[in-house]
Design a protein around this motif. Structure first.
Motif, PDB file in Angstrom:
ATOM      1  N   GLU A  43       4.860  -5.161  10.366  1.00 57.92           N
ATOM      2  CA  GLU A  43       4.785  -4.269   9.207  1.00 57.92           C
ATOM      3  C   GLU A  43       6.181  -3.919   8.721  1.00 57.92           C
ATOM      4  O   GLU A  43       7.089  -3.705   9.529  1.00 57.92           O
TER       5      GLU A  43
ATOM      6  N   LYS B 231       5.476   3.596   1.761  1.00 57.39           N
ATOM      7  CA  LYS B 231       4.789   2.373   1.351  1.00 57.39           C
ATOM      8  C   LYS B 231       4.897   1.361   2.484  1.00 57.39           C
ATOM      9  O   LYS B 231       5.891   1.346   3.210  1.00 57.39           O
ATOM     10  N   TYR B 232       3.891   0.482   2.578  1.00 62.80           N
ATOM     11  CA  TYR B 232       3.925  -0.523   3.645  1.00 62.80           C
ATOM     12  C   TYR B 232       3.144  -1.770   3.255  1.00 62.80           C
ATOM     13  O   TYR B 232       2.328  -1.755   2.335  1.00 62.80           O
TER      14      TYR B 232
ATOM     15  N   PHE C 250       7.856  -0.926   6.476  1.00 64.15           N
ATOM     16  CA  PHE C 250       7.510   0.419   6.021  1.00 64.15           C
ATOM     17  C   PHE C 250       8.711   1.053   5.369  1.00 64.15           C
ATOM     18  O   PHE C 250       9.806   1.052   5.939  1.00 64.15           O
TER      19      PHE C 250
ATOM     20  N   THR D  54       0.841  -1.189   0.000  1.00 62.72           N
ATOM     21  CA  THR D  54       0.000   0.000   0.000  1.00 62.72           C
ATOM     22  C   THR D  54       0.879   1.242   0.000  1.00 62.72           C
ATOM     23  O   THR D  54       1.871   1.300   0.727  1.00 62.72           O
ATOM     24  N   GLU D  55       0.500   2.217  -0.816  1.00 63.26           N
ATOM     25  CA  GLU D  55       1.265   3.463  -0.886  1.00 63.26           C
ATOM     26  C   GLU D  55       0.505   4.579  -0.188  1.00 63.26           C
ATOM     27  O   GLU D  55      -0.695   4.752  -0.394  1.00 63.26           O
ATOM     28  N   LEU D  56       1.221   5.329   0.648  1.00 61.82           N
ATOM     29  CA  LEU D  56       0.699   6.494   1.351  1.00 61.82           C
ATOM     30  C   LEU D  56       1.496   7.723   0.923  1.00 61.82           C
ATOM     31  O   LEU D  56       2.545   7.581   0.294  1.00 61.82           O
ATOM     32  N   PRO D  57       1.049   8.912   1.290  1.00 61.35           N
ATOM     33  CA  PRO D  57       1.824  10.107   0.948  1.00 61.35           C
ATOM     34  C   PRO D  57       3.247  10.102   1.523  1.00 61.35           C
ATOM     35  O   PRO D  57       4.158  10.661   0.925  1.00 61.35           O
ATOM     36  N   ASN D  58       3.443   9.442   2.674  1.00 61.94           N
ATOM     37  CA  ASN D  58       4.767   9.449   3.313  1.00 61.94           C
ATOM     38  C   ASN D  58       5.567   8.168   3.102  1.00 61.94           C
ATOM     39  O   ASN D  58       6.679   8.033   3.613  1.00 61.94           O
TER      40      ASN D  58
ATOM     41  N   ARG E  98       9.861   4.614   4.041  1.00 65.38           N
ATOM     42  CA  ARG E  98       9.549   6.047   4.039  1.00 65.38           C
ATOM     43  C   ARG E  98      10.029   6.700   2.754  1.00 65.38           C
ATOM     44  O   ARG E  98      11.068   6.347   2.222  1.00 65.38           O
ATOM     45  N   LYS E  99       9.241   7.666   2.257  1.00 61.81           N
ATOM     46  CA  LYS E  99       9.626   8.422   1.055  1.00 61.81           C
ATOM     47  C   LYS E  99      10.680   9.450   1.405  1.00 61.81           C
ATOM     48  O   LYS E  99      10.732   9.977   2.464  1.00 61.81           O
TER      49      LYS E  99
END
Length: 124
Positions: A119, A106-107, A121, A100-104, A123-124
């Motif tokens: 999890e 992927k996880y 994770f 799943t990709e989030l604004p900050n 970070r971008k």
């Protein structure tokens, strides 16, 4: 003053199985392992270099229940797509079927030997 997270304790039913998972599959190092002197439990401390990230607790009086476990433990990773494929190849039970990709970042979530929620994770 809080300066960071010391470690996360996870109740486990089988210390050897959990040690194998966290060291051989996730790549953490076993930093210390001993019996607790005042409570009949075995403790194992795992981490990176000398920094403890996870404490495994085995043999605590009573059963390990879902309520007794940590909700989830998140590890920072790089190249999350590669980590996803490695866990699939090693037969690790994945909670998420895709990243799943989030604004900050992927996880994805997966399970440890006692069905603890873990999890990775990136970070971008």
């Amino acid at each position: 003053m809080i300066t960071g997270i010391e470690h996360t304790g996870i109740m486990v039913t089988n210390m050897e199985k959990s040690l194998s998972f966290y060291t051989e599959i996730l790549g953490l190092n076993l930093l210390d392992r001993f019996d607790h002197t005042s409570v009949p439990v075995e403790l194992a401390f795992l981490g990176l270099d000398e920094k403890v990230l996870v404490e495994l607790i085995s043999g605590y009086p009573g059963e390990v229940t879902n309520e007794g476990k940590v909700h989830h433990l998140a590890f920072s990773v790089t190249n999350i797509e590669e980590k996803f494929e490695i866990l699939k190849e090693k037969g690790v039970q994945l909670k998420d079927k895709e990243i799943t990709e989030l604004p900050n970042g992927k996880y994805f979530f997966f399970y440890g030997p006692d069905e603890e929620s873990l999890e990775f994770f990136e970070r971008k």
